[in-house]
Design a protein around this motif. Sequence first.
Motif, short mmCIF file in Angstrom:
data_model
loop_
_atom_site.label_atom_id
_atom_site.label_comp_id
_atom_site.label_asym_id
_atom_site.label_seq_id
_atom_site.Cartn_x
_atom_site.Cartn_y
_atom_site.Cartn_z
N ALA A 188 -13.69 35.36 20.11
CA ALA A 188 -14.35 36.02 21.33
C ALA A 188 -15.64 36.43 21.00
O ALA A 188 -16.56 36.26 22.05
CB ALA A 188 -13.38 37.15 21.97
N ARG B 288 -17.79 46.59 22.08
CA ARG B 288 -16.50 46.19 21.87
C ARG B 288 -15.97 45.91 20.50
O ARG B 288 -16.32 44.77 20.20
CB ARG B 288 -15.54 45.56 23.06
N GLU C 116 -12.21 43.04 19.48
CA GLU C 116 -12.29 41.79 19.96
C GLU C 116 -12.11 41.00 18.79
O GLU C 116 -12.53 41.10 17.46
CB GLU C 116 -13.62 41.33 20.63
#
Length: 180
Positions: A13, A6, A9
Motif C-alpha cells: 500500500a 500512517r 500500512e
Amino acid sequence: MPVPARTDEDDGALVARAREGDADAWTVIVDRHLPMVNAIASSYRLGSPDREDAVQTVWLTLNQHLPHLHSPHHLRHWLRRVTRSTCARQRRNGLGLHPVDPHALAARRPDDSSDELDPEALYLRKEVHEALHRALGTLTDPADRRAARYYLGQAHPGETTPVERRRLKRRLHRILREDR
C-alpha cells in the motif's frame, strides 16, 4: 497542522501511494527500512563516506524502480538484494583506492625521488626486477651466485670480494642486454 503519516500500512500500500507522488508514503518507506539498509551496509565494513554513498544509491535505485516494481509487497527483500549488490560494487570499486591529502601532493617537489605514487616508476621498477631475476636464474657459477645474493642484499659482505661483485655486475649487464 500536517496529518501524521500512517505507519500501519503494509509495504504494498505504501508503494502504491508513493507511486502516486505521496511524499508521506515515501517517508514512511524510508523510515521503516532505513535501519535494515544501514545494517547491511555496515556489515560490508565500508568507510563512512562509501557506506553513505551506497545507502543513498539504494534509495535512488528504489526511487527509479518504484513505478516498475512487480511485487511491491516484497519491498523488504528487494531492498536487501539491492543493498547487498550496491555495497559489494562499492567495495570492489573502492579496492586499491587510498585517500591522499591534496596538500601533501602540492607540497611534493617535482624532483622528489620518492616514486611511491608514480605508477610508471613502479611499473618500470617491476620490469627491471623481473629481468634481473631472469638473468640471475641463468647463473651457474657458485661464485656468481654468491655475488648475486650479495647484490640482492641476501648475503653478508664478507662472502664476496670487490672483484667478484664487479664481474657479476658486468655479467648481469651482458645477460640483461641479451634478453632484449
